[in-house]
Design a protein around this motif. Structure first.
Motif, mmCIF file in Angstrom:
data_model
loop_
_atom_site.group_PDB
_atom_site.id
_atom_site.type_symbol
_atom_site.label_atom_id
_atom_site.label_comp_id
_atom_site.label_asym_id
_atom_site.label_seq_id
_atom_site.Cartn_x
_atom_site.Cartn_y
_atom_site.Cartn_z
ATOM 1 N N ALA A 143 -11.604 2.337 3.365
ATOM 2 C CA ALA A 143 -11.203 1.098 2.684
ATOM 3 C C ALA A 143 -10.518 1.456 1.375
ATOM 4 O O ALA A 143 -10.616 2.588 0.890
ATOM 5 C CB ALA A 143 -12.413 0.205 2.425
ATOM 6 N N SER A 144 -9.824 0.468 0.803
ATOM 7 C CA SER A 144 -9.063 0.723 -0.416
ATOM 8 C C SER A 144 -9.199 -0.432 -1.393
ATOM 9 O O SER A 144 -9.190 -1.610 -0.993
ATOM 10 C CB SER A 144 -7.578 0.919 -0.062
ATOM 11 O OG SER A 144 -6.831 1.340 -1.189
ATOM 12 N N ALA A 145 -9.324 -0.108 -2.674
ATOM 13 C CA ALA A 145 -9.446 -1.120 -3.723
ATOM 14 C C ALA A 145 -8.230 -2.040 -3.723
ATOM 15 O O ALA A 145 -7.101 -1.589 -3.497
ATOM 16 C CB ALA A 145 -9.611 -0.452 -5.086
ATOM 17 N N THR A 146 -8.485 -3.311 -3.975
ATOM 18 C CA THR A 146 -7.509 -4.427 -4.007
ATOM 19 C C THR A 146 -7.077 -4.883 -2.619
ATOM 20 O O THR A 146 -6.240 -5.776 -2.501
ATOM 21 C CB THR A 146 -6.255 -4.134 -4.866
ATOM 22 O OG1 THR A 146 -5.385 -3.200 -4.179
ATOM 23 C CG2 THR A 146 -6.602 -3.592 -6.246
ATOM 24 N N TYR A 147 -7.667 -4.313 -1.556
ATOM 25 C CA TYR A 147 -7.354 -4.754 -0.184
ATOM 26 C C TYR A 147 -8.653 -5.204 0.487
ATOM 27 O O TYR A 147 -9.259 -4.467 1.258
ATOM 28 C CB TYR A 147 -6.684 -3.624 0.611
ATOM 29 C CG TYR A 147 -5.368 -3.199 0.001
ATOM 30 C CD1 TYR A 147 -4.180 -3.837 0.331
ATOM 31 C CD2 TYR A 147 -5.326 -2.159 -0.928
ATOM 32 C CE1 TYR A 147 -2.977 -3.454 -0.243
ATOM 33 C CE2 TYR A 147 -4.127 -1.763 -1.517
ATOM 34 C CZ TYR A 147 -2.961 -2.420 -1.171
ATOM 35 O OH TYR A 147 -1.764 -2.045 -1.744
ATOM 36 N N PRO A 148 -9.109 -6.430 0.187
ATOM 37 C CA PRO A 148 -10.409 -6.880 0.699
ATOM 38 C C PRO A 148 -10.423 -7.015 2.221
ATOM 39 O O PRO A 148 -9.399 -7.282 2.859
ATOM 40 C CB PRO A 148 -10.586 -8.263 0.052
ATOM 41 C CG PRO A 148 -9.616 -8.295 -1.090
ATOM 42 C CD PRO A 148 -8.464 -7.436 -0.660
ATOM 43 N N ASN A 149 -11.604 -6.843 2.769
ATOM 44 C CA ASN A 149 -11.835 -7.065 4.207
ATOM 45 C C ASN A 149 -10.866 -6.269 5.079
ATOM 46 O O ASN A 149 -10.575 -6.661 6.205
ATOM 47 C CB ASN A 149 -11.727 -8.554 4.556
ATOM 48 C CG ASN A 149 -12.889 -9.361 4.005
ATOM 49 O OD1 ASN A 149 -13.715 -8.841 3.254
ATOM 50 N ND2 ASN A 149 -12.950 -10.635 4.364
ATOM 51 N N ILE A 153 0.830 -1.204 0.000
ATOM 52 C CA ILE A 153 0.000 0.000 0.000
ATOM 53 C C ILE A 153 0.867 1.258 0.000
ATOM 54 O O ILE A 153 0.465 2.298 -0.536
ATOM 55 C CB ILE A 153 -0.985 -0.015 1.186
ATOM 56 C CG1 ILE A 153 -2.156 0.920 0.894
ATOM 57 C CG2 ILE A 153 -0.291 0.319 2.513
ATOM 58 C CD1 ILE A 153 -3.365 0.708 1.784
ATOM 59 N N LYS A 154 2.057 1.186 0.569
ATOM 60 C CA LYS A 154 2.958 2.340 0.538
ATOM 61 C C LYS A 154 3.300 2.694 -0.905
ATOM 62 O O LYS A 154 3.372 3.880 -1.269
ATOM 63 C CB LYS A 154 4.231 2.042 1.325
ATOM 64 C CG LYS A 154 5.198 3.215 1.385
ATOM 65 C CD LYS A 154 6.396 2.905 2.270
ATOM 66 C CE LYS A 154 7.320 4.121 2.374
ATOM 67 N NZ LYS A 154 8.475 3.853 3.273
ATOM 68 N N GLU A 155 3.506 1.674 -1.738
ATOM 69 C CA GLU A 155 3.794 1.914 -3.158
ATOM 70 C C GLU A 155 2.559 2.442 -3.873
ATOM 71 O O GLU A 155 2.646 3.348 -4.708
ATOM 72 C CB GLU A 155 4.274 0.615 -3.802
ATOM 73 C CG GLU A 155 4.695 0.744 -5.251
ATOM 74 C CD GLU A 155 5.219 -0.557 -5.830
ATOM 75 O OE1 GLU A 155 5.013 -0.790 -7.050
ATOM 76 O OE2 GLU A 155 5.826 -1.350 -5.075
ATOM 77 N N LYS A 156 1.396 1.879 -3.546
ATOM 78 C CA LYS A 156 0.151 2.326 -4.168
ATOM 79 C C LYS A 156 -0.095 3.812 -3.901
ATOM 80 O O LYS A 156 -0.592 4.540 -4.754
ATOM 81 C CB LYS A 156 -1.019 1.524 -3.608
ATOM 82 C CG LYS A 156 -1.211 0.139 -4.188
ATOM 83 C CD LYS A 156 -2.002 0.166 -5.473
ATOM 84 C CE LYS A 156 -2.265 -1.232 -6.015
ATOM 85 N NZ LYS A 156 -3.311 -1.936 -5.263
ATOM 86 N N TRP A 157 0.263 4.254 -2.682
ATOM 87 C CA TRP A 157 -0.022 5.626 -2.289
ATOM 88 C C TRP A 157 1.162 6.566 -2.509
ATOM 89 O O TRP A 157 1.120 7.722 -2.082
ATOM 90 C CB TRP A 157 -0.414 5.661 -0.813
ATOM 91 C CG TRP A 157 -1.782 5.102 -0.544
ATOM 92 C CD1 TRP A 157 -2.706 4.700 -1.461
ATOM 93 C CD2 TRP A 157 -2.388 4.902 0.742
ATOM 94 N NE1 TRP A 157 -3.845 4.251 -0.839
ATOM 95 C CE2 TRP A 157 -3.676 4.367 0.517
ATOM 96 C CE3 TRP A 157 -1.972 5.111 2.044
ATOM 97 C CZ2 TRP A 157 -4.547 4.045 1.567
ATOM 98 C CZ3 TRP A 157 -2.829 4.793 3.097
ATOM 99 C CH2 TRP A 157 -4.102 4.266 2.850
ATOM 100 N N GLN A 204 -5.515 7.082 -2.212
ATOM 101 C CA GLN A 204 -6.820 6.834 -2.811
ATOM 102 C C GLN A 204 -7.578 5.879 -1.901
ATOM 103 O O GLN A 204 -7.010 4.902 -1.398
ATOM 104 C CB GLN A 204 -6.697 6.246 -4.210
ATOM 105 C CG GLN A 204 -6.312 7.272 -5.278
ATOM 106 C CD GLN A 204 -6.665 6.798 -6.675
ATOM 107 O OE1 GLN A 204 -6.325 5.703 -7.059
ATOM 108 N NE2 GLN A 204 -7.380 7.629 -7.420
ATOM 109 N N SER A 205 -8.844 6.173 -1.682
ATOM 110 C CA SER A 205 -9.660 5.317 -0.829
ATOM 111 C C SER A 205 -11.107 5.399 -1.281
ATOM 112 O O SER A 205 -11.474 6.239 -2.105
ATOM 113 C CB SER A 205 -9.568 5.768 0.629
ATOM 114 O OG SER A 205 -10.414 6.883 0.865
#
Length: 537
Positions: free
Chosen positions: A416-422, A401-405, A410-411
């Motif tokens: 919650a965040s896409a591609t990180y279920p539950n 998630i550090k790379e994603k952000w 983005q949330s």
């Protein structure tokens, strides 16, 4: 993997959010455990134990709203200090035996999702492994402290203490102390230690537009009378911008008179707390001319307490360094009087920048070397995102998630965040967080997450994850709200991420209040959690 303990929910953090989650997941009959990096409860009030540390929300709004957790509890001050907040958590633990489901001294290093079994594998820094269907990140907005790159810091022969890692016992008597930073933490430390130290040198970059706290002792008898209104206070929280019993004035400034505004300012100022900020006219955040008027009132009030014209200009300059309220104001009790003491020196580092830390102190750009025994770093945090990005969190695509952000947060719905279920978070990126009273925002989001998980259990769903489309739309909405205000008027602001080198400048929180935020979340839930993809068990 058979010996890996497995739970329905793994919660990270034992502050208000984590404890609220645990208590309510138990009520649903779910198994849940908290992993807490510290050695006790209280979250930010475990780590922030510096001199003068206290909350900036009045009791009773800064506690749990469950009657079982307030009917026989009383505070001693209107704005409780860190010790009393810790005592409150111990009271909650005694009531509900929270501790039996908490692993203390357990800092989470990684959390990886397995899409084939719909489970998170969570590993702590000491190598313990846990599995859970749901991951609840209750890391708060200020859990990763920040130390800027100061040349020569390692050469200093005195003591160095960051405000968020304060020693249990420390005696300032006879010490020459220097403090870098005049945010909320700096203000509290400065006014607390100034009467004790031999010499205090304050290094200020941006003046803090502080507000009067109006602190006072509060008796148990007074609180018992107030408790009749507690349910009303707690119900009112979700109806006001910042989750306080008072609210912003919606009346257009153009429809008011100067006299009307002046009386409103005086009333807000005298009542104290955040009323001059969160109880002002809503145009404070969007109307530059009105914002200037508010600043002029603040400047007059502050300058009345400072006799030295040079100090007046450093602490409350004629030209505002940024619009009022676009950086979080701090509450003070005797902050400005401190600077009239002969043992206190204020250094404006805009004119004499910090050049380097030396073995004996700190040298500024004007060639002066300030002799110090102890250096206090009130330099803040990698706010809002740092607690989450410091964990190696990988979702469906294996990307941290550090790379994603790295190019911006983005949330979806700030939880919650896409591609990180539950995976959910509370009081974090793109939620109302610090634009609100903490427990007010925390309890709303926590309750929403609990209802979501109950819905999943009742309807046979194994996982839930935001869609990219919904996430992009929500994040764009937060950006638009930020651009519509005066927030970019502050050159360095953790609201916008500009206090951390390399961090993208963006509005990191939902800036238009709890009711507007709750409307979006409630609409999603009412439509079967619209914007999420739910997968059957």
């Amino acid at each position: 993997m058979t010996d890996t303990p497995e739970y329905d929910v793994i919660i990270v953090g034992a502050g208000f959010a984590g404890v609220h989650q645990l208590i309510n997941f138990r009520k649903l009959g779910l198994t849940a455990k908290i992993l807490e990096a510290g050695g006790d409860f209280a979250g930010t009030w475990y780590w922030n134990r510096y001199p003068g540390a206290r909350v900036d929300s009045e009791m009773p709004i800064y506690q749990f709203s469950d009657p079982e957790l307030w009917k026989d509890w009383t505070f001693t001050e209107l704005y409780p200090g860190w010790k009393e907040i810790q005592e409150y958590f111990h009271y909650v633990d005694k009531k509900l035996d929270v501790k039996r489901d908490v692993f203390f001294n357990s800092r989470v290093a990684s959390a990886h999702w397995n899409d084939s079994v719909n489970r998170w594998t969570v590993t702590t820094e000491d190598g313990r492994v846990f599995r859970g269907q749901f991951l609840s990140l209750c890391t708060g907005i200020g859990s990763k402290y920040y130390v800027p790159e100061f040349k020569g810091l390692e050469t200093f022969r005195g003591e160095v203490h960051h405000s968020s890692r304060w020693p249990e016992e420390y005696d300032f008597a006879g010490k020459k102390a220097g403090i870098i930073g005049t945010g909320a933490t700096g203000v509290q430390i400065i006014q607390e230690i100034a009467p004790i130290v031999e010499q205090l040198t304050v290094f200020q970059r941006t003046p803090n537009m502080t507000l009067p706290m109006r602190q006072r002792e509060i008796s148990s008898e007074e609180q018992e009378k107030m408790k009749e209104l507690y349910p009303i206070f707690y119900g009112r929280r979700y109806q006001t911008f910042a989750g306080f019993p008072y609210d912003l004035i919606q009346k257009p400034v153009a429809d008011t008179t100067p006299e009307e505004r002046a009386l409103a300012f005086e009333d807000q100022w005298e009542k104290g707390g955040f009323r001059f900020w969160f109880g002002s006219y809503v145009e404070l955040y969007t109307n530059p001319e009105f914002n200037d008027e508010v600043y002029a009132f603040w400047r007059k009030k502050v300058r009345e307490r400072i006799s030295d014209p040079k100090l007046q200009e450093i602490l409350a300059p004629m030209q505002p360094p940024h619009p009022f309220g676009v950086r979080r104001p701090s509450l003070e009790q005797r902050y400005y009087e401190v600077y009239s003491q002969p043992n206190v020196t204020l250094v404006d580092i805009n004119k004499a920048a910090i050049e380097k830390i030396t073995p004996n102190g700190l040298r500024t750009g004007d060639g002066v070397e300030h002799q110090l025994d102890v250096l206090i770093l009130a330099t803040g945090f990698d706010m809002v995102t740092g607690g989450i990005t410091s964990i190696d969190i990988r979702g469906q695509d294996g990307v941290p998630i550090k790379e994603k952000w790295s190019n911006g947060v983005q949330s979806y719905l700030g939880l919650a965040s896409a591609t990180y279920p539950n995976m959910f978070w509370i009081y974090g990126p793109q939620s109302p967080s610090s634009f609100t009273n903490g427990p007010s925002s925390i309890e709303y989001t926590s309750e929403w997450i609990i209802s979501c998980i109950k819905h999943m259990r009742d309807n046979g769903f194994a996982s839930i994850v935001p869609t990219e489309e919904a996430q992009n739309a929500y994040s764009a909405h937060v950006d638009e709200l930020g651009a519509a205000g005066l927030w970019l008027g502050a050159k360095t602001s953790w609201y916008m991420g500009t206090n951390i080198k390399g961090k993208k400048t963006q509005m990191l929180q939902f800036p238009t209040g709890i009711p507007a935020y709750a409307k979006l979340c409630n609409e999603s839930a009412a439509k079967g959690f619209d914007g999420f993809t739910l997968k059957s068990a």
